[in-house]
Each structure stands twice: as structure tokens, then as C-alpha cells.
Design a protein around this motif. Structure first.
Motif, PDB file in Angstrom:
ATOM      1  N   SER A 181     -13.281 -25.674 121.451  1.00  9.95           N
ATOM      2  CA  SER A 181     -12.010 -25.345 122.105  1.00  9.95           C
ATOM      3  C   SER A 181     -11.507 -23.977 121.655  1.00  9.95           C
ATOM      4  CB  SER A 181     -10.964 -26.423 121.801  1.00  9.95           C
ATOM      5  OG  SER A 181     -10.703 -26.505 120.410  1.00  9.95           O
ATOM      6  N   ASP A 182     -11.658 -23.660 120.366  1.00 10.06           N
ATOM      7  CA  ASP A 182     -11.256 -22.342 119.874  1.00 10.06           C
ATOM      8  C   ASP A 182     -12.121 -21.245 120.481  1.00 10.06           C
ATOM      9  OD1 ASP A 182      -9.275 -23.411 118.341  1.00 10.06           O
ATOM     10  OD2 ASP A 182     -10.371 -23.321 116.447  1.00 10.06           O
ATOM     11  N   GLU A 201     -11.069 -20.674 124.075  1.00 11.55           N
ATOM     12  CA  GLU A 201      -9.798 -19.941 124.125  1.00 11.55           C
ATOM     13  C   GLU A 201     -10.001 -18.462 123.825  1.00 11.55           C
ATOM     14  OE1 GLU A 201      -5.416 -19.948 121.918  1.00 11.55           O
ATOM     15  OE2 GLU A 201      -6.801 -21.636 121.624  1.00 11.55           O
ATOM     16  N   GLU A 217     -11.672 -16.739 126.795  1.00 15.90           N
ATOM     17  CA  GLU A 217     -10.716 -16.527 127.887  1.00 15.90           C
ATOM     18  C   GLU A 217      -9.828 -15.320 127.611  1.00 15.90           C
ATOM     19  OE1 GLU A 217      -7.302 -18.921 130.441  1.00 15.90           O
ATOM     20  OE2 GLU A 217      -8.097 -19.783 128.584  1.00 15.90           O
ATOM     21  N   LYS A 218      -9.388 -15.161 126.365  1.00  9.50           N
ATOM     22  CA  LYS A 218      -8.546 -14.025 126.012  1.00  9.50           C
ATOM     23  C   LYS A 218      -9.270 -12.699 126.238  1.00  9.50           C
ATOM     24  CE  LYS A 218      -5.524 -16.269 122.607  1.00  9.50           C
ATOM     25  NZ  LYS A 218      -5.130 -16.338 121.166  1.00  9.50           N
TER      26      LYS A 218
END
Length: 600
Positions: free
Chosen positions: A440-441, A444, A447-448
Motif C-alpha cells: 500500500s505504501d 501510494e 501514484e505521487k
């Protein structure tokens, strides 16, 4: 009589939306601001406008020494020349319906010029009418060709892999280009203190007063709070540079990049300026004159003009009038609504329709800017659609044709932009191979990286498409949230009439007061930051957010007093304040404790 015909201005918007706005509005006494970021676009527009007007054009190529400064100087000189011709034509026009001269005076706000115009219309004495018309022609003064430098955009320039001297950086070159032009106007410094740039400005005589205290070129400081204005103003004053205007912009209720304050709202900020502007001006004058005298330059014989203006989310004549009367501002800036005025700004037809259809959900405060600063976007603009398509096709990142935001040297000796394909390939490879990250990290973080989008090139798309320079451009739109309350194309006169309360261009439905809208955006910002705190707690972050929350509450207390000066909106304004107060009270500024399971 005040030299300014209007008490509003059109701020800089993107790199291309207002690139030639002075040519469209200055003859009517309206000032507007040009971005100096994109010298490629500036050179393209110089060629386009010169050929359209039958003026000579000689290319300034990238191979020429100091080409960026020379392009900017040449473009500003061309605009100045064309506007001077426009003003001469306007002044010689008859006072007949449909003429530019009549339009000039019909658009004016109430004031000495407008009263003189009405007097001329009413008089039946032919000799008196002729005399008044001659005086009115003399009073038909143009607006200013102002320019903007975003001080953070000060990229070092490289040649053959080696950095050139600091005077060749983007901001320095842009400043030099403006300083060496013939225009008598203002430069807007935005985005914070740049010590090298500010010191460099003092080397150009046009920024310094003559024996009468006259400034050929003035400095406007765009700020979001009083403290920043005082710090930057003192820095400039110590170098003999006078701030002719403090242009106060809402930290979040604006277009483009948003520089959030730590919870300081626009109303309390304006109140601080109102009560302290005279003392600050006196302090700056003493400092400035001391510096000028030490350097052997003429000093200001009297207090020079220093204006206080405000912009960011203004949408009605009533809001503008309260800003002028309650907070005693000298003028206002109207940006986003002018995106729907094709006479004034450069927006291609496809995006005009998207702007007309835009709702609050279509305008997002994003993390898409490579500068790492929150950035307002129209989420269905071509640039965003192109970014998402490239990700779907497995080719994230922009080709980065201009590189004005190339500041990252994580992987390369010569800095590159975080929105570029080159950077994103390298960064994504690192993230995919990184160990010790949860999925999940990792998702994320990926995506950033892919969220970063090209803005230095794509923000000029509206201009290059509209003027036939690049029909394949993918336009980026950086409108503010105020666009959701305007839904139709307007003429220049219609928008000016809306600004002065002669008509209303607001879309049907309810629109919150500008102060309420800003407060709501800040509350959302506080909620988001509070959620982040639960994942990455530090004592400093908790202290910051606690103070942020307290500042919002102080702002609400100020607005309760301000509400007494409202008329029809008062009850709704107070109700909105109560609801937002409850939201603020419900936000917890403490880290969510990590639950460690007990061993079985």
C-alpha cells in the motif's frame, strides 16, 4: 485626478492565458499582468502579433547570447508600441456609439472621469461640448503592461553540461529583460523572497527614483500575509527599492499555485494591513532613503505612493465594495472569471466549453505541480487527460519540451523536472525495487510520482491553439474554484459591468461568500493535514496544526464582527460560520495511537 482609470486589475494567469491581455485591455485603462516564465511562448507570440500588425520581426534564436532577456525585452517593446498606436486611434475616435472612445468611458466606474463624461453628454452648448471632449480625450489614459516573475522559478541555465553564471538564471534573465524594455509599468514578485533576484533589481536605474521621486518601473509584491510583506519589503528597502503595491492574495482561494498560510484567513490579514500599513510605509521609506543616499542616488522627497490591493475568489460587486470600504483596499484583482472572456484571455474553444460546464467537483486543489506546491487544476483539461492516458499506456511522464521546472538532481548532474518522463522512469524503477515497503505504501508513492504533470508548457496550450501556433497542444487550465459560479461566455464590457455591479453574470444557484469559500477550503486543508499527522506524527507538526486550528477560530471571531456590515447575506453568512465552526471543533489534532497487539 487618480492616474488609474479602474480600481481592478487582471492578474497573471498561467503562462499563456494573459500573455497578450494588455494588447486587448490596456487602451481601455485596464491593467493586466503577463507571465515571464516561458520565453519560447513569448517569442512565438511576438512573431504572431508582429505579422498580424504588419510590424517587422527578426527571430531571436536560442543560440543567441542572453536570448531569454532579449526575447522578453523585444516582446514588451512590441506590446508598448502597438498599445501606443491603439491609444492614439482611440483618442482620435468620435464620441459616437460603438467607438472605442465611448466604450472607454462607458466601462469606467463612478468617479471624476465618469462624471465629466456624463456632463459632456448632457451639455447642449457646442463649444462647451467640444472643450469637454478634448479634456476627456486627454484623460483616456491606458492601463499598465505589468509582468510577473514567480521567484521560485529561478532555474540555473546550463550550456554543454556546465552551469552559466547566476545572472543567466531564468528569473534574473526575465528581470533583465523587463528592466531593459521601454515600458513604464510594474513587475510583480510572487512566491516569496529571492535574495539574489531582489538584490539584482537594484542594479537597474529604472527601479530607482529620479530627483522628483519618479519611478520608471515599479515593484509590486504579491503576498499572503503581513509578516511576509514586512520581511520582503524591508529587504528591498535596504537596497533602495520601493514597494509601490502590496498585492494580497488569498492563500488557498485563488488560481494556479496555492500558498497556504498557517490558518490566517484573508479578512484578518487585510485588517492587519489596514491598521499597520502607514507605520510600515513610514519605516520602509526611512530605510529606503537611507540606502539610496548611501549609494549616491536621489532620495524620495515625499512619501511615494504605496497601494494595497487584494485578489483571490472575489465574485460580486458587493464583495468588492466591502473590501474597499471595510478594509480600505485601493483595488482588487479579478482573474478566473476572465477565462470566460475570449476578448481578454487565451482559452481554446474546447476548454471554454469545459470551463462553462465546470462544477465545484471539477476544480481540484492537487499535488500535481512539480514545484511541490498545491496547485489548482481543471481535472478534465486536455493536459490531465493526456497524463492519465500516458499512465494507462505504460509511458508516464511528460516529454518536458521546455524544462522551466527542472530542479531535481536526484539522478542526474543537470537537473530535470519531476513531471518529466526521464525522472519518472528512474524514480518508478527505484520504487518497484525498493525493499521494506508495504504494497500500500509502494502504491501510494508510485501514484505521487505519476501525479506530477507538465505545467510550464501545457499552461500555454490555450494561447498556442487559439492563435494557430500549435494546434496539437494539450492545454492545462489552472482556474480557481470561483469558476464554478460563472457558466457563460462574456464580453469585456459585460465582465466589467459585472465587476461594478451594473449587471450580474453569476450562474443560477447559491454561491458562498468569498470569505466563507476560503474558510471552507482551509477547513478541508486542515482535515487532510490532520489525517496525515496520524501516519507521520512529529511534535512540530502537531504544534503547527494546533496553531493552524486556533488561527482559523480567531478568523471566525473576526468574521462575526465583519458580518454586521453585510446586508442581505448576513444571516446566511453567520449560519455558514456556525457550521464551519462545528467542523473545526470536530477535527482532532492528535496522532492516532498505534495499536500493538498483545501476544497470545
Amino acid at each position: 485626478m487618480n492616474d488609474l482609470a479602474h480600481f481592478f486589475h487582471i492578474p497573471v494567469m498561467g503562462t499563456g492565458f494573459t500573455i497578450d491581455s494588455p494588447l486587448k485591455v490596456a487602451r481601455y485603462g485596464i491593467s493586466s499582468v503577463i507571465s515571464l516564465v516561458d520565453d519560447v511562448l513569448i517569442e512565438q507570440m511576438r512573431r504572431f502579433l508582429a505579422e498580424k500588425a504588419g510590424e517587422p520581426y527578426t527571430e531571436i534564436s536560442e543560440q543567441e547570447e542572453d536570448h531569454r532577456a532579449h526575447r522578453i525585452t523585444a516582446y514588451l517593446n512590441l506590446l508598448n508600441h502597438l498599445i501606443e498606436k491603439q491609444v492614439q486611434t482611440l483618442r482620435s475616435a468620435p464620441f459616437k456609439p460603438g467607438s472605442d472612445l465611448v466604450l472607454y468611458f462607458e466601462m469606467l466606474p463612478e468617479g471624476p472621469r465618469k462624471h465629466l463624461y456624463r456632463r459632456m453628454l448632457k451639455t447642449s452648448d457646442s463649444a462647451e461640448k467640444t472643450r469637454l471632449q478634448d479634456e476627456l480625450r486627454r484623460l483616456a489614459t491606458p492601463g499598465s503592461i505589468d509582468v510577473n516573475i514567480m521567484t521560485k522559478l529561478d532555474r540555473a541555465v546550463y550550456r554543454d553540461g556546465q552551469p552559466l553564471g547566476p545572472e543567466h538564471s531564468d528569473a534574473m534573465s526575465a528581470l533583465r529583460g523587463f528592466a531593459l524594455s521601454v515600458v513604464k509599468s510594474s513587475i510583480v514578485f510572487s512566491a516569496g523572497l529571492n535574495t539574489h533576484l531582489y538584490s539584482y533589481a537594484s542594479k537597474f536605474p529604472d527601479f530607482l527614483p529620479d530627483a522628483r521621486g519618479f519611478l520608471k518601473k515599479k515593484i509590486i509584491l504579491k503576498v499572503s500575509d503581513f509578516r511576509s510583506a514586512a520581511i520582503q519589503g524591508k529587504f528591498l528597502a535596504k537596497r533602495g527599492l520601493w514597494i509601490s503595491e502590496f498585492r494580497i492574495e488569498s492563500g488557498l482561494n485563488c488560481g494556479g499555485h496555492a500558498f497556504a498560510t498557517p490558518g490566517y484567513l484573508l479578512g484578518p490579514i487585510l485588517e492587519e494591513f489596514r491598521t499597520q500599513r502607514k507605520a510600515l510605509s513610514a519605516e520602509l521609506l526611512a530605510t529606503c532613503n537611507t540606502a539610496l543616499a548611501t549609494q549616491g542616488h536621489p532620495t524620495f522627497p515625499d512619501m511615494p505612493s504605496v497601494r494595497m490591493t487584494v485578489q483571490g475568489g472575489i465574485g460580486t460587486a458587493q464583495e468588492q465594495e466591502l473590501l474597499r470600504t471595510y478594509y480600505e483596499v485601493d483595488g482588487t484583482g479579478w482573474g478566473t472569471p476572465f477565462l470566460l472572456v475570449p476578448e481578454v484571455t487565451n482559452v481554446d474553444d474546447e476548454h471554454l466549453q469545459k470551463l462553462m460546464d465546470a462544477t465545484e467537483k471539477d476544480v481540484l486543489l492537487s499535488n500535481h505541480s512539480p514545484l511541490g506546491v498545491p496547485f489548482w487544476i481543471l481535472n478534465n483539461a486536455a493536459s490531465e487527460e493526456s497524463r492519465r492516458k500516458r499512465i494507462q499506456e505504460g509511458q508516464p511522464g511528460s516529454a518536458c519540451p521546455k524544462g522551466y521546472l527542472a530542479f531535481n538532481s536526484e539522478y542526474t548532474k543537470v537537473p530535470i523536472c519531476t513531471a518529466s518522463r526521464a525522472y519518472q522512469r528512474l524514480k518508478l524503477k527505484d520504487l518497484e525495487e525498493a525493499s521494506g515497503m508495504t504494497e500500500s505504501d509502494r502504491a501510494e508513492a508510485i501514484e505521487k510520482v505519476m501525479n506530477k504533470t507538465c505545467i510550464c508548457h501545457d499552461l500555454g496550450g490555450g494561447a498556442t491553439i487559439k492563435n494557430g501556433i500549435d494546434l496539437k497542444a494539450t492545454t492545462s487550465i489552472c482556474c480557481g474554484p470561483n469558476i464554478a459560479y460563472f457558466n457563460k461566455i462574456a464580453t469585456l464590457k459585460q465582465m466589467v459591468d459585472h465587476i461594478y455591479g451594473r449587471i450580474s453574470l453569476l450562474a443560477p444557484g447559491e454561491r458562498p461568500h468569498m470569505f466563507i469559500k476560503e474558510l471552507k477550503i482551509y477547513v478541508d486543508h486542515l482535515k487532510e493535514e490532520s489525517r496525515n499527522l496520524s501516519h507521520a506524527w512529529t511534535a512540530r507538526a502537531e504544534e503547527h496544526l494546533t496553531q493552524f486550528k486556533a488561527n482559523l477560530q480567531e478568523g471566525i471571531a473576526h468574521y462575526r464582527q465583519f458580518a454586521e456590515h453585510l446586508t442581505d447575506e448576513k444571516e446566511r453568512f453567520l449560519e455558514d460560520l456556525r457550521n464551519l465552526q462545528l467542523l473545526i471543533d470536530s477535527i482532532t489534532i492528535t496522532p492516532v495511537p498505534t495499536v500493538i497487539p498483545h501476544p497470545i
